[in-house]
Enzyme design. Sequence first.
Site, PDB file in Angstrom:
ATOM      1  N   HIS A 223       0.809  -1.213   0.000  1.00  0.00           N
ATOM      2  CA  HIS A 223       0.000   0.000   0.000  1.00  0.00           C
ATOM      3  C   HIS A 223       0.849   1.272   0.000  1.00  0.00           C
ATOM      4  O   HIS A 223       0.636   2.143  -0.839  1.00  0.00           O
ATOM      5  CB  HIS A 223      -1.056   0.040   1.100  1.00  0.00           C
ATOM      6  CG  HIS A 223      -1.881   1.269   0.948  1.00  0.00           C
ATOM      7  ND1 HIS A 223      -2.864   1.379  -0.002  1.00  0.00           N
ATOM      8  CD2 HIS A 223      -1.791   2.484   1.517  1.00  0.00           C
ATOM      9  CE1 HIS A 223      -3.348   2.606   0.014  1.00  0.00           C
ATOM     10  NE2 HIS A 223      -2.719   3.290   0.921  1.00  0.00           N
ATOM     11  N   TYR A 227       1.593   5.051  -2.611  1.00  0.00           N
ATOM     12  CA  TYR A 227       1.851   6.456  -2.256  1.00  0.00           C
ATOM     13  C   TYR A 227       3.240   6.894  -2.696  1.00  0.00           C
ATOM     14  O   TYR A 227       3.459   8.063  -3.008  1.00  0.00           O
ATOM     15  CB  TYR A 227       1.588   6.697  -0.767  1.00  0.00           C
ATOM     16  CG  TYR A 227       0.104   6.882  -0.599  1.00  0.00           C
ATOM     17  CD1 TYR A 227      -0.480   8.111  -0.885  1.00  0.00           C
ATOM     18  CD2 TYR A 227      -0.721   5.815  -0.301  1.00  0.00           C
ATOM     19  CE1 TYR A 227      -1.835   8.267  -0.848  1.00  0.00           C
ATOM     20  CE2 TYR A 227      -2.086   5.962  -0.258  1.00  0.00           C
ATOM     21  CZ  TYR A 227      -2.642   7.197  -0.538  1.00  0.00           C
ATOM     22  OH  TYR A 227      -3.991   7.353  -0.522  1.00  0.00           O
ATOM     23  N   HIS A 374      -9.356   0.185 -11.400  1.00  0.00           N
ATOM     24  CA  HIS A 374      -9.011   1.197 -10.396  1.00  0.00           C
ATOM     25  C   HIS A 374      -7.560   1.654 -10.521  1.00  0.00           C
ATOM     26  O   HIS A 374      -7.272   2.840 -10.621  1.00  0.00           O
ATOM     27  CB  HIS A 374      -9.286   0.644  -8.996  1.00  0.00           C
ATOM     28  CG  HIS A 374      -8.611   1.398  -7.902  1.00  0.00           C
ATOM     29  ND1 HIS A 374      -8.994   2.670  -7.540  1.00  0.00           N
ATOM     30  CD2 HIS A 374      -7.564   1.087  -7.097  1.00  0.00           C
ATOM     31  CE1 HIS A 374      -8.212   3.098  -6.560  1.00  0.00           C
ATOM     32  NE2 HIS A 374      -7.333   2.156  -6.283  1.00  0.00           N
ATOM     33  N   PHE A 375      -6.625   0.692 -10.546  1.00  0.00           N
ATOM     34  CA  PHE A 375      -5.238   1.193 -10.516  1.00  0.00           C
ATOM     35  C   PHE A 375      -4.733   1.612 -11.889  1.00  0.00           C
ATOM     36  O   PHE A 375      -3.689   2.238 -11.975  1.00  0.00           O
ATOM     37  CB  PHE A 375      -4.282   0.255  -9.773  1.00  0.00           C
ATOM     38  CG  PHE A 375      -4.119  -1.114 -10.338  1.00  0.00           C
ATOM     39  CD1 PHE A 375      -3.462  -1.319 -11.535  1.00  0.00           C
ATOM     40  CD2 PHE A 375      -4.606  -2.209  -9.651  1.00  0.00           C
ATOM     41  CE1 PHE A 375      -3.295  -2.585 -12.045  1.00  0.00           C
ATOM     42  CE2 PHE A 375      -4.453  -3.481 -10.154  1.00  0.00           C
ATOM     43  CZ  PHE A 375      -3.795  -3.675 -11.363  1.00  0.00           C
ATOM     44  N   HIS A 376      -5.482   1.307 -12.950  1.00  0.00           N
ATOM     45  CA  HIS A 376      -5.118   1.951 -14.211  1.00  0.00           C
ATOM     46  C   HIS A 376      -5.562   3.410 -14.226  1.00  0.00           C
ATOM     47  O   HIS A 376      -5.066   4.197 -15.030  1.00  0.00           O
ATOM     48  CB  HIS A 376      -5.664   1.191 -15.416  1.00  0.00           C
ATOM     49  CG  HIS A 376      -4.816   0.006 -15.756  1.00  0.00           C
ATOM     50  ND1 HIS A 376      -4.939  -1.192 -15.107  1.00  0.00           N
ATOM     51  CD2 HIS A 376      -3.785  -0.151 -16.635  1.00  0.00           C
ATOM     52  CE1 HIS A 376      -4.040  -2.039 -15.581  1.00  0.00           C
ATOM     53  NE2 HIS A 376      -3.313  -1.436 -16.498  1.00  0.00           N
ATOM     54  N   ARG A 439     -10.099 -10.677 -12.227  1.00  0.00           N
ATOM     55  CA  ARG A 439      -8.854 -10.158 -12.775  1.00  0.00           C
ATOM     56  C   ARG A 439      -7.883 -11.324 -12.929  1.00  0.00           C
ATOM     57  O   ARG A 439      -8.141 -12.427 -12.451  1.00  0.00           O
ATOM     58  CB  ARG A 439      -8.261  -9.088 -11.859  1.00  0.00           C
ATOM     59  CG  ARG A 439      -7.766  -9.622 -10.540  1.00  0.00           C
ATOM     60  CD  ARG A 439      -7.269  -8.525  -9.609  1.00  0.00           C
ATOM     61  NE  ARG A 439      -5.943  -8.043 -10.010  1.00  0.00           N
ATOM     62  CZ  ARG A 439      -5.065  -7.504  -9.163  1.00  0.00           C
ATOM     63  NH1 ARG A 439      -5.362  -7.384  -7.877  1.00  0.00           N
ATOM     64  NH2 ARG A 439      -3.904  -7.077  -9.584  1.00  0.00           N
ATOM     65  N   ARG A 440      -6.758 -11.064 -13.567  1.00  0.00           N
ATOM     66  CA  ARG A 440      -5.684 -12.047 -13.692  1.00  0.00           C
ATOM     67  C   ARG A 440      -6.193 -13.387 -14.197  1.00  0.00           C
ATOM     68  O   ARG A 440      -5.928 -14.420 -13.590  1.00  0.00           O
ATOM     69  CB  ARG A 440      -5.015 -12.257 -12.336  1.00  0.00           C
ATOM     70  CG  ARG A 440      -4.358 -11.014 -11.829  1.00  0.00           C
ATOM     71  CD  ARG A 440      -3.714 -11.257 -10.497  1.00  0.00           C
ATOM     72  NE  ARG A 440      -2.593 -10.359 -10.295  1.00  0.00           N
ATOM     73  CZ  ARG A 440      -1.865 -10.322  -9.199  1.00  0.00           C
ATOM     74  NH1 ARG A 440      -2.114 -11.123  -8.205  1.00  0.00           N
ATOM     75  NH2 ARG A 440      -0.861  -9.487  -9.089  1.00  0.00           N
TER      76      ARG A 440
HETATM   77  C1  HEM Z   1      -1.000   0.329 -23.181  1.00  0.00           C
HETATM   78  C2  HEM Z   1      -1.368   0.616 -21.948  1.00  0.00           C
HETATM   79  C3  HEM Z   1      -1.870  -0.442 -21.010  1.00  0.00           C
HETATM   80  C4  HEM Z   1      -2.694  -1.501 -21.257  1.00  0.00           C
HETATM   81  C5  HEM Z   1      -3.355  -1.853 -22.574  1.00  0.00           C
HETATM   82  C6  HEM Z   1      -2.845  -2.232 -20.026  1.00  0.00           C
HETATM   83  C7  HEM Z   1      -3.613  -3.375 -19.864  1.00  0.00           C
HETATM   84  C8  HEM Z   1      -3.666  -4.161 -18.736  1.00  0.00           C
HETATM   85  C9  HEM Z   1      -4.523  -5.297 -18.520  1.00  0.00           C
HETATM   86  C10 HEM Z   1      -5.526  -5.813 -19.521  1.00  0.00           C
HETATM   87  C11 HEM Z   1      -4.252  -5.792 -17.280  1.00  0.00           C
HETATM   88  C12 HEM Z   1      -4.917  -6.885 -16.488  1.00  0.00           C
HETATM   89  C13 HEM Z   1      -5.075  -8.172 -16.993  1.00  0.00           C
HETATM   90  C14 HEM Z   1      -5.595  -9.180 -16.017  1.00  0.00           C
HETATM   91  O1  HEM Z   1      -5.787  -8.922 -14.814  1.00  0.00           O
HETATM   92  O2  HEM Z   1      -5.817 -10.289 -16.504  1.00  0.00           O
HETATM   93  C15 HEM Z   1      -3.220  -4.993 -16.718  1.00  0.00           C
HETATM   94  C16 HEM Z   1      -2.656  -5.204 -15.479  1.00  0.00           C
HETATM   95  C17 HEM Z   1      -1.754  -4.347 -14.878  1.00  0.00           C
HETATM   96  N1  HEM Z   1      -1.318  -3.145 -15.378  1.00  0.00           N
HETATM   97 FE1  HEM Z   1      -1.715  -2.392 -17.216  1.00  0.00          FE
HETATM   98  N2  HEM Z   1      -2.110  -1.616 -19.055  1.00  0.00           N
HETATM   99  C18 HEM Z   1      -1.511  -0.517 -19.611  1.00  0.00           C
HETATM  100  C19 HEM Z   1      -0.675   0.390 -18.998  1.00  0.00           C
HETATM  101  C20 HEM Z   1      -0.243   0.261 -17.687  1.00  0.00           C
HETATM  102  C21 HEM Z   1       0.602   1.209 -17.011  1.00  0.00           C
HETATM  103  C22 HEM Z   1       1.126   2.493 -17.616  1.00  0.00           C
HETATM  104  C23 HEM Z   1       0.811   0.712 -15.762  1.00  0.00           C
HETATM  105  C24 HEM Z   1       1.609   1.264 -14.606  1.00  0.00           C
HETATM  106  C25 HEM Z   1       2.228   2.381 -14.560  1.00  0.00           C
HETATM  107  C26 HEM Z   1       0.131  -0.550 -15.660  1.00  0.00           C
HETATM  108  C27 HEM Z   1       0.166  -1.375 -14.560  1.00  0.00           C
HETATM  109  C28 HEM Z   1      -0.459  -2.592 -14.460  1.00  0.00           C
HETATM  110  C29 HEM Z   1      -0.339  -3.470 -13.333  1.00  0.00           C
HETATM  111  C30 HEM Z   1       0.507  -3.235 -12.088  1.00  0.00           C
HETATM  112  C31 HEM Z   1      -1.148  -4.585 -13.603  1.00  0.00           C
HETATM  113  C32 HEM Z   1      -1.403  -5.755 -12.665  1.00  0.00           C
HETATM  114  C33 HEM Z   1      -0.772  -6.978 -13.106  1.00  0.00           C
HETATM  115  C34 HEM Z   1      -1.255  -8.112 -12.261  1.00  0.00           C
HETATM  116  O3  HEM Z   1      -2.453  -8.199 -11.939  1.00  0.00           O
HETATM  117  O4  HEM Z   1      -0.398  -8.936 -11.903  1.00  0.00           O
HETATM  118  N3  HEM Z   1      -0.510  -0.792 -16.842  1.00  0.00           N
HETATM  119  N4  HEM Z   1      -2.870  -3.989 -17.606  1.00  0.00           N
HETATM  120 CU   LIG Z   2      -3.958   0.015  -0.636  1.00  0.00          CU
END
Ligand code: HEM
Ligand SMILES: [Cu+2]
Lengths: 549, 48
Positions: A223, A227, A374-376, A439-440
């Site tokens: 968490h 921040y 949320h975190f996107h 998710r995931r």
């Molecule tokens: C082209 C831009 C992006 C696309 C299309 C995208 C798409 C996605 C998708 C579809 C997932 C989740 C898939 C799932 O849970 O099955 C994901 C997870 C995630 N994304 Fe992105 N994202 C983008 C940019 C970013 C950026 C800029 C960040 C951070 C600065 C980010 C951080 C994360 C993180 C931390 C996860 C979690 C991974 C996990 O659950 O293990 N993403 N993203």
């Molecule tokens: Cu938190």
Amino acid sequence: MAQPLEKVDHRDAKLALAHLFVAFTALALGGFAGLLQTLVRSGKFELPSGISYYTILTTHGVLLGLVLTTFFIIGFQFAAVSRTTGALSDGSRRTGWIGFWLMTIGTAMSAFFILTGKASVLYTFYAPLQAHAGFYIGLALVVVGSWVSGFAMFAHYARWRKTHRGQASPLLAFMSVTNMVLWLVCSLGVAATVVFQLIPWSLGLTDRVNVLLSRTLFWYFGHPLVYFWLLPAYMVWYAVIPKVIGGKMFSDSLARLAFILFLLFSIPVGFHHQLLEPGISPFWKYVQVVLTFMVIIPSLMTAFAMFATFESYGRSQGATGWFGWLRKLPWSDARFFAPFVGMLFFIPAGTGGIINASHQLNQVVHNTIWVTGHFHLTVATTVVLTFFGASYWLIPHLTGRVMTKAMNRLAIIQTIVWAVGMTFMSGSMHVAGLLGAPRRSAFSTYGNSPQALEWIPYQIAQAVGGTILFIGIILILVIVINLAFFAPKGETEFPVAEAAAPYERAALALENWKLWIGLVVALILIAYTVPIIDIIQNAPPGSKGYKLW
Amino acid sequence: MAKLITAARQTKQEKEPALKGTLASVFLLGFFIIFSWVSVYFLFLHRL
Ligand code: HEM
Ligand SMILES: [Cu+2]
């Protein structure tokens, strides 16, 4: 008071640029992984030649969530500290380079094991999923490297204070130090689980691992991690944006107080990520949820300060009526526009956070793709757009170039593309999550079960958004490469705002580190001591490692 | 210290800017948060 230096020393500029270079490389690779994910999840595509969805997802999460952010932040803060408190000493700069190389070698090592399919454990690396030991060792090097850099900043700040007794430190330096204290205190948790639990276990030195303890140590870190991402964006909002728009900072002490409150209340709250985990008593979950809600205070202070900065400036330019000041803001300046759009997105982002942290509502959204939506918004829009906006002056400042009108226009387009793409992608993630989509998950249709088919239209919208976002990634890379290597030579300002009221003595009182760190430790001990003893004493036998991919 | 406080008060009294747009904005923000929270809360109740 001595006039602060106008420019970042050129040797410090190199150090900062090295960090930014790794950060944007991570963005390029991680963004491509993100595109692939949205395509797979639409249910219409499959990855070629047996590449696992979870390998791609781990690459994406680690490169964007951990590498892009940490490298950008440390590079930005080195520049901010050097700009406001003078060039680093040779010793501090050398320490900064050691930190950089430790982090870079660690990143390369972890990336190697992820890409060779030996560490598809996602960026949270929850046990009992077990990666190759090299993955954890690489992560440990990244953390240690960041500590080394943190100490370089602390040493520099301490030296400044010694030679400027009785003065409050420059706001950006104060904020950088606060953020590094936050990082140091919280990353002890992740270091503990990696070094004492996961590395020995993945090397086969121990057979079993206490899963709940490792998850608890992870979220003790996880968490505050968000921040650590957010505070540098707030540095730009509080201390840079007022200057960019031509106005003044609403209040210097309010900004400092907000940062101290973030430091105090962002650490003892990790249980709000573990609300649905057995093995932690409801009482301690409740305590940490209450502490979580304290963070709303500095967040709303920040919202107020931003509105007030903008309105004061607009009115000084003759704006009238309730919202006339909006029209006076420099909409065609990408240095303002990108972070401003980031601020707007923080409204739904922060609201979603309050929902996530409420125990009952967490049951509605837990582990659904709402959380990803949320975190996107938080990190992948608010923070990232602010970092992009900062890059538009920081990179040319560091490379001795200027941003052309054409690049500024492209940056405005980039911001709009990002906002549109994210509205589609994150919006549909939120809705699909409320409908129960996990998710995931590499699966999308779940054997055409009727409930899963309900999610498909949203997952297609998600893929459309993801594709638009990928265009956004290409645009930002074009701009960054231009600013770093091709833009015309010249001088670019590193904007630092002045406070509306210049002599705020409260600022000096807020520089009481012994008090703040003491309070941080006290809050952590209150929130964590009893539950952690319980988790260790009443632990089940522990789990063997699993490699499910 | 006392002198500093009076000095601070004086600068404040000189020009307290009219911030009614800010007031309206933070209220709108607050309503948005409450509305969203309550919406998901009703979803939770509905699914109990
Ligand atoms: C082209 C831009 C992006 C696309 C299309 C995208 C798409 C996605 C998708 C579809 C997932 C989740 C898939 C799932 O849970 O099955 C994901 C997870 C995630 N994304 Fe992105 N994202 C983008 C940019 C970013 C950026 C800029 C960040 C951070 C600065 C980010 C951080 C994360 C993180 C931390 C996860 C979690 C991974 C996990 O659950 O293990 N993403 N993203
Ligand atoms: Cu938190």
